[in-house]
Write a protein that holds these residues in place. Structure first.
Motif, PDB file in Angstrom:
ATOM      1  N   ALA A   9       0.831  -1.202   0.000  1.00  0.00           N
ATOM      2  CA  ALA A   9       0.000   0.000   0.000  1.00  0.00           C
ATOM      3  C   ALA A   9       0.867   1.255   0.000  1.00  0.00           C
ATOM      4  CB  ALA A   9      -0.929  -0.010   1.213  1.00  0.00           C
ATOM      5  N   ILE A  11       2.517   1.640  -3.534  1.00  0.00           N
ATOM      6  CA  ILE A  11       1.563   2.151  -4.527  1.00  0.00           C
ATOM      7  C   ILE A  11       1.291   3.635  -4.297  1.00  0.00           C
ATOM      8  CG2 ILE A  11      -0.856   2.009  -5.276  1.00  0.00           C
ATOM      9  CD1 ILE A  11      -0.626  -1.057  -4.760  1.00  0.00           C
ATOM     10  N   SER A  12       1.124   4.022  -3.032  1.00  0.00           N
ATOM     11  CA  SER A  12       0.877   5.425  -2.710  1.00  0.00           C
ATOM     12  C   SER A  12       2.057   6.304  -3.133  1.00  0.00           C
ATOM     13  CB  SER A  12       0.638   5.571  -1.201  1.00  0.00           C
ATOM     14  OG  SER A  12       0.514   6.922  -0.838  1.00  0.00           O
ATOM     15  N   SER A  54      -4.756  -0.179  -3.986  1.00  0.00           N
ATOM     16  CA  SER A  54      -3.950  -0.711  -2.889  1.00  0.00           C
ATOM     17  C   SER A  54      -4.655  -1.913  -2.277  1.00  0.00           C
ATOM     18  CB  SER A  54      -3.751   0.351  -1.806  1.00  0.00           C
ATOM     19  OG  SER A  54      -2.997   1.430  -2.295  1.00  0.00           O
TER      20      SER A  54
END
Length: 299
Positions: free
Chosen positions: A73, A76-77, A102
């Motif tokens: 997560a 990806i962020s 995510s």
């Protein structure tokens, strides 16, 4: 544009335009370098301006085999923000990460120490050791003020406003805040400052830093972690303890004793009240007692 050039520009943007701390910038750099290593390993020559959504999906899928959902997560962020920056600089017209979701992760509740456990940790500090007074002052300050570890290591002598009962904290995004400090923590900081630190010779540029190592330099984050881990081990504490544990304990104990959530938010330096609300999930018994004691229909 090469990946390294894009990364260097992105880091400069995060530091100067966004005001992020060095640690935050390093986290973004770490994640983008994962992508760069992947592209090199699989001989993919797509530059930042033209890498496709499918290529990035393959990368995320490959990484999902070796990192947990929480790390995915964050990865990806970070990549979404990187490509948003390229759009901002007119280097792309789209964000290829926009439709990549995510993984769902559960809310991770922080570890919390009881006041008895904190007292036991502090009591285990060897005050005959040259660094004993310093280490006691560090633990007292972490718990008394709910500081992040980076805020502690950057705390300055000029940030101490003990007559007013506050310290000035340099928080995330170069945002300063004043945090109340209790008389006990003031006492132990003064003991360290006046009896130990007074006899040290700070290195150039470190004259105003409060907590110093034996060589006169500010302590590193890693050193604070080591100090706390060793203390936990010395009392056989069966919990995962870090500097952040004292921050969690600070907030939880305030909430349990009736402190206002908004006040806790201000002291912690949380930008959003939602971040602070995690502490309301820690002690359901406390919340039930609040209803029982204060709701008019519960009488």
């Amino acid at each position: 544009m090469t990946w390294q050039h894009a990364l260097d520009d992105f880091k400069m943007y995060l530091t100067i335009e966004c005001g992020l701390t060095e640690n935050s910038v390093l986290n973004y750099e770490f994640d983008i370098k994962k992508l760069m290593r992947y592209l090199k390993e699989f001989d993919i020559e797509s530059p930042p301006e033209s890498i496709t959504e499918d290529e990035l999906k393959d990368f995320i899928y490959t990484m999902s085999k070796v990192i947990n959902a929480r790390s995915q997560a964050r990865l990806i962020s970070g990549l979404k923000r990187f490509f948003d920056y390229l759009i901002f600089e007119n280097l792309r017209s789209d964000n290829p990460m926009a439709l990549i979701e995510s993984p769902k992760i559960g809310q991770k509740l922080p570890e919390v120490l009881s006041t008895a456990e904190i007292d036991k940790l502090i009591s285990s500090i060897d005050l005959t050791h040259p660094q004993g007074e310093r280490n006691r002052a560090i633990i007292e300050t972490l718990y008394a003020c709910g500081l992040r570890v980076s805020e502690l290591t950057n705390l300055k002598l000029s940030d101490l406003f003990f007559d007013e009962g506050f310290i000035k904290v340099h928080g995330k995004g170069q945002k300063d805040r004043f945090v109340p400090i209790n008389s006990r923590a003031i006492k132990y900081i003064n003991l360290y400052k006046d009896e130990v630190r007074l006899h040290q010779e700070p290195k150039p540029g470190e004259t105003d830093i409060l907590f110093l190592n034996r060589r006169g330099k500010r302590l590193t984050r890693a050193m604070i972690f080591t100090i706390i881990k060793q203390l936990a081990k010395s009392i056989n504490l069966q919990k995962t303890v870090s500097p952040h544990t004292f921050r969690h304990s600070f907030a939880t104990h305030l909430l349990e004793n009736g402190a206002d959530l908004r006040a806790i938010q201000q002291m912690l330096g949380h930008e959003s009240i939602i971040t602070t609300e995690i502490y309301t999930h820690l002690d359901k018994t406390h919340l039930k007692n609040v209803i029982d004691n204060y709701h008019p229909m519960a009488k």
